[in-house]
Scaffold this motif. Structure first.
Motif, PDB file in Angstrom:
ATOM      1  N   VAL A 202      -5.948 -32.585 -19.376  1.00 17.76           N
ATOM      2  CA  VAL A 202      -4.600 -32.721 -19.336  1.00 17.76           C
ATOM      3  C   VAL A 202      -4.231 -34.221 -18.901  1.00 17.76           C
ATOM      4  O   VAL A 202      -4.744 -34.676 -17.597  1.00 17.76           O
ATOM      5  N   THR A 203      -3.496 -35.073 -19.663  1.00 19.80           N
ATOM      6  CA  THR A 203      -3.123 -36.032 -18.981  1.00 19.80           C
ATOM      7  C   THR A 203      -1.475 -36.534 -18.995  1.00 19.80           C
ATOM      8  O   THR A 203      -0.564 -35.663 -19.747  1.00 19.80           O
ATOM      9  N   GLY A 204      -0.883 -37.065 -18.136  1.00 20.03           N
ATOM     10  CA  GLY A 204       0.406 -37.154 -17.907  1.00 20.03           C
ATOM     11  C   GLY A 204       0.692 -38.030 -16.650  1.00 20.03           C
ATOM     12  O   GLY A 204       0.039 -38.848 -16.390  1.00 20.03           O
ATOM     13  N   TYR A 205       1.790 -37.693 -15.748  1.00 24.07           N
ATOM     14  CA  TYR A 205       2.668 -38.533 -14.935  1.00 24.07           C
ATOM     15  C   TYR A 205       2.324 -37.508 -13.503  1.00 24.07           C
ATOM     16  O   TYR A 205       2.414 -36.422 -13.761  1.00 24.07           O
ATOM     17  N   LEU A 206       2.286 -38.528 -12.528  1.00 25.41           N
ATOM     18  CA  LEU A 206       2.162 -37.645 -11.147  1.00 25.41           C
ATOM     19  C   LEU A 206       3.677 -38.222 -10.498  1.00 25.41           C
ATOM     20  O   LEU A 206       3.566 -39.538 -10.068  1.00 25.41           O
ATOM     21  N   TYR A 207       4.477 -37.348  -9.894  1.00 27.84           N
ATOM     22  CA  TYR A 207       5.542 -37.763  -9.239  1.00 27.84           C
ATOM     23  C   TYR A 207       5.282 -37.721  -7.728  1.00 27.84           C
ATOM     24  O   TYR A 207       4.916 -36.667  -7.088  1.00 27.84           O
ATOM     25  N   SER A 208       5.252 -38.938  -6.874  1.00 30.28           N
ATOM     26  CA  SER A 208       4.751 -38.996  -5.567  1.00 30.28           C
ATOM     27  C   SER A 208       5.640 -39.882  -4.775  1.00 30.28           C
ATOM     28  O   SER A 208       5.583 -41.028  -4.779  1.00 30.28           O
ATOM     29  N   PRO A 209       6.616 -39.248  -4.325  1.00 33.18           N
ATOM     30  CA  PRO A 209       7.826 -40.313  -3.752  1.00 33.18           C
ATOM     31  C   PRO A 209       7.280 -40.848  -2.182  1.00 33.18           C
ATOM     32  O   PRO A 209       7.796 -41.813  -1.607  1.00 33.18           O
ATOM     33  N   LYS A 210       6.077 -40.189  -1.498  1.00 36.39           N
ATOM     34  CA  LYS A 210       5.867 -40.696  -0.521  1.00 36.39           C
ATOM     35  C   LYS A 210       4.234 -40.829  -0.442  1.00 36.39           C
ATOM     36  O   LYS A 210       3.436 -40.272  -0.024  1.00 36.39           O
ATOM     37  N   THR A 236      -2.906 -22.403 -16.364  1.00 41.68           N
ATOM     38  CA  THR A 236      -2.467 -22.696 -15.143  1.00 41.68           C
ATOM     39  C   THR A 236      -3.256 -24.180 -14.569  1.00 41.68           C
ATOM     40  O   THR A 236      -4.526 -24.264 -14.943  1.00 41.68           O
ATOM     41  N   GLU A 237      -2.330 -25.031 -14.011  1.00 45.22           N
ATOM     42  CA  GLU A 237      -2.531 -26.243 -13.709  1.00 45.22           C
ATOM     43  C   GLU A 237      -3.330 -26.477 -12.543  1.00 45.22           C
ATOM     44  O   GLU A 237      -2.798 -25.865 -11.415  1.00 45.22           O
ATOM     45  N   PHE A 238      -4.639 -27.092 -12.469  1.00 51.71           N
ATOM     46  CA  PHE A 238      -5.196 -27.630 -11.156  1.00 51.71           C
ATOM     47  C   PHE A 238      -5.413 -29.011 -11.343  1.00 51.71           C
ATOM     48  O   PHE A 238      -6.006 -29.624 -12.333  1.00 51.71           O
ATOM     49  N   ASP A 239      -5.231 -29.776 -10.224  1.00 52.09           N
ATOM     50  CA  ASP A 239      -5.291 -31.038  -9.986  1.00 52.09           C
ATOM     51  C   ASP A 239      -6.268 -31.329  -8.859  1.00 52.09           C
ATOM     52  O   ASP A 239      -6.003 -31.669  -7.719  1.00 52.09           O
ATOM     53  N   PRO A 240      -7.597 -31.634  -9.488  1.00 51.31           N
ATOM     54  CA  PRO A 240      -8.709 -31.484  -8.399  1.00 51.31           C
ATOM     55  C   PRO A 240      -8.715 -32.981  -7.598  1.00 51.31           C
ATOM     56  O   PRO A 240      -9.233 -33.189  -6.648  1.00 51.31           O
ATOM     57  N   THR A 241      -8.076 -33.825  -8.080  1.00 52.16           N
ATOM     58  CA  THR A 241      -7.975 -35.284  -7.348  1.00 52.16           C
ATOM     59  C   THR A 241      -6.905 -35.122  -6.147  1.00 52.16           C
ATOM     60  O   THR A 241      -7.220 -35.689  -5.084  1.00 52.16           O
ATOM     61  N   ASN A 242      -6.061 -34.247  -6.036  1.00 50.28           N
ATOM     62  CA  ASN A 242      -5.153 -34.077  -5.135  1.00 50.28           C
ATOM     63  C   ASN A 242      -5.141 -32.462  -4.433  1.00 50.28           C
ATOM     64  O   ASN A 242      -4.223 -32.437  -3.713  1.00 50.28           O
ATOM     65  N   ALA A 243      -5.990 -31.761  -4.970  1.00 50.79           N
ATOM     66  CA  ALA A 243      -6.199 -30.317  -4.667  1.00 50.79           C
ATOM     67  C   ALA A 243      -4.677 -29.629  -4.858  1.00 50.79           C
ATOM     68  O   ALA A 243      -4.401 -28.752  -4.070  1.00 50.79           O
ATOM     69  N   LEU A 244      -4.066 -30.045  -6.066  1.00 47.09           N
ATOM     70  CA  LEU A 244      -2.689 -29.458  -6.229  1.00 47.09           C
ATOM     71  C   LEU A 244      -2.861 -28.410  -7.241  1.00 47.09           C
ATOM     72  O   LEU A 244      -3.760 -28.137  -7.953  1.00 47.09           O
ATOM     73  N   ALA A 245      -2.114 -27.234  -7.309  1.00 56.31           N
ATOM     74  CA  ALA A 245      -2.005 -26.222  -8.430  1.00 56.31           C
ATOM     75  C   ALA A 245      -0.697 -25.692  -8.707  1.00 56.31           C
ATOM     76  O   ALA A 245       0.110 -25.507  -7.743  1.00 56.31           O
ATOM     77  N   GLU A 246      -0.366 -25.801  -9.996  1.00 54.06           N
ATOM     78  CA  GLU A 246       0.908 -25.689 -10.445  1.00 54.06           C
ATOM     79  C   GLU A 246       2.071 -26.426  -9.670  1.00 54.06           C
ATOM     80  O   GLU A 246       3.071 -25.772  -9.255  1.00 54.06           O
ATOM     81  N   SER A 247       1.715 -27.521  -9.467  1.00 59.97           N
ATOM     82  CA  SER A 247       2.614 -28.331  -8.621  1.00 59.97           C
ATOM     83  C   SER A 247       3.837 -28.965  -9.455  1.00 59.97           C
ATOM     84  O   SER A 247       3.736 -29.225 -10.683  1.00 59.97           O
ATOM     85  N   PRO A 248       5.064 -28.953  -9.114  1.00 65.11           N
ATOM     86  CA  PRO A 248       5.928 -29.652  -9.840  1.00 65.11           C
ATOM     87  C   PRO A 248       5.916 -30.975  -9.661  1.00 65.11           C
ATOM     88  O   PRO A 248       6.589 -31.776 -10.702  1.00 65.11           O
ATOM     89  N   ASP A 249       5.114 -31.749  -9.035  1.00 65.67           N
ATOM     90  CA  ASP A 249       4.914 -33.036  -9.356  1.00 65.67           C
ATOM     91  C   ASP A 249       3.827 -33.555 -10.361  1.00 65.67           C
ATOM     92  O   ASP A 249       3.714 -34.602 -10.674  1.00 65.67           O
ATOM     93  N   LEU A 250       3.448 -32.601 -10.920  1.00 64.21           N
ATOM     94  CA  LEU A 250       2.675 -32.661 -12.355  1.00 64.21           C
ATOM     95  C   LEU A 250       3.301 -32.632 -13.501  1.00 64.21           C
ATOM     96  O   LEU A 250       4.104 -31.675 -13.893  1.00 64.21           O
ATOM     97  N   ILE A 251       3.352 -33.687 -14.351  1.00 64.46           N
ATOM     98  CA  ILE A 251       4.351 -33.857 -15.570  1.00 64.46           C
ATOM     99  C   ILE A 251       3.447 -34.202 -16.739  1.00 64.46           C
ATOM    100  O   ILE A 251       2.884 -35.156 -17.129  1.00 64.46           O
ATOM    101  N   PRO A 252       2.861 -32.843 -17.446  1.00 64.90           N
ATOM    102  CA  PRO A 252       2.016 -33.064 -18.559  1.00 64.90           C
ATOM    103  C   PRO A 252       2.717 -33.742 -19.923  1.00 64.90           C
ATOM    104  O   PRO A 252       3.615 -33.425 -20.420  1.00 64.90           O
TER     105      PRO A 252
END
Length: 294
Positions: A202-210, A236-252
């Motif tokens: 999956v490629t997309g955007y990551l929302y990270s205000p901090k 189901t989404e898994f982001d191993p770069t940040n250990a996120l899973a089904e995070s609202p910050d992941l925008i596919p």
């Protein structure tokens, strides 16, 4: 619901003028029950013909052919989206699958087959040896294993940015112990395929205000992660770069079988442009900030 503004700027510069072959752009997020595109504006220079289509995986693709010659190719995507994320922890699974064997129904398997077969080779066995070390009890629920693997990649590998080039082979990532987000995503995808899981890139955007304070890695550019298909849970989404899973910050934006198919901008030039440079910048922020500033 969260409303976000996304600005994705891509700038190619050349020493000498060149002509451009057709380009393929993957810059528009996938509309779904979790994401709705409210506004979308694409600004390109030099101007040219654009045509939008859905590819075989349902990704929104812009086919763009710049006119004439230029020393610069600029592509700017401005988006406003609404996110309706669902928390992974609130899902009730009546019959959780164990790590192995993962079981898919005949109907699901017919659709998932292209995402189950590994694509990369592992001649020296580095990937397989690393994967064996990650497996615990065969009775461990599949979801728990995936969350644990997701955390392990985040903890055990060093993160490094790399703007140019496709994902490195998973065995190379294991050997060097480091990589960019696309390397970690591809490592997880290909490792899970070797256990019979359906997984896609999956490629997309990551929302990270901090970003600085939170230690989130991969913001400020396009981001990559993986999706795994689980019975009763679906993709189901898994982001191993940040250990996120089904995070609202992941925008596919796009899902693909391989990283090479997920490039946000791909195309070719005609002529000798000499030295070239690429600059990419992504900014994701609350849409209310834009309104207040205006």
């Amino acid at each position: 619901m969260v409303r976000l503004s996304i600005r994705h700027e891509t700038l190619y510069t050349y020493e000498r003028p060149v002509r451009f072959a057709p380009h393929r752009l993957l810059v528009r997020p996938r509309d779904s029950h979790a994401t709705r595109v409210v506004e979308a504006h694409l600004t390109v220079s030099p101007p040219g013909q654009t045509r939008w289509l859905y590819d075989a995986l349902g990704n929104s693709v812009c086919c763009f052919t710049p006119d004439g010659e230029s020393r610069v190719l600029s592509i700017v995507s401005d988006l406003t989206i609404e996110r309706f994320p669902a928390s992974l922890t609130r899902r009730d699974v009546a019959d959780p699958q164990t790590v192995t064997p993962i079981f898919y129904s005949a109907g699901d398997r017919a659709v998932l087959a292209p995402f189950i077969d590994p694509v990369s080779e592992d001649r020296d066995g580095r990937l397989l040896n690393w994967l064996r070390d990650q497996i615990g009890s065969p009775r461990e629920p599949a979801l728990e294993f995936l969350l644990r693997l997701n955390r392990a990649i985040r903890a055990d590998f060093d993160y490094s940015t790399r703007d140019i080039g496709t994902a490195q082979e998973p065995g190379q990532t294991v050997a060097t112990g480091s990589g960019a987000c696309r390397d970690f995503a591809w490592l997880m995808v290909e490792a899970l395929r070797r256990l019979g899981y359906a997984a896609r890139f999956v490629t997309g955007y990551l929302y990270s205000p901090k970003t600085a304070a939170s230690g989130v890695r991969g913001a400020g550019a396009t981001h990559a992660w993986c999706e795994v298909f689980l019975p009763e849970l679906g993709w189901t989404e898994f982001d191993p770069t940040n250990a996120l899973a089904e995070s609202p910050d992941l925008i596919p934006v796009a899902v693909t079988r391989t990283p090479a198919e997920a490039a946000p901008v791909s195309g070719a030039i005609y002529g000798d442009g000499g030295k070239s440079e690429l600059a990419v910048h992504v900014l994701v922020r609350p849409a209310e900030m834009i309104s207040a500033a205006a």
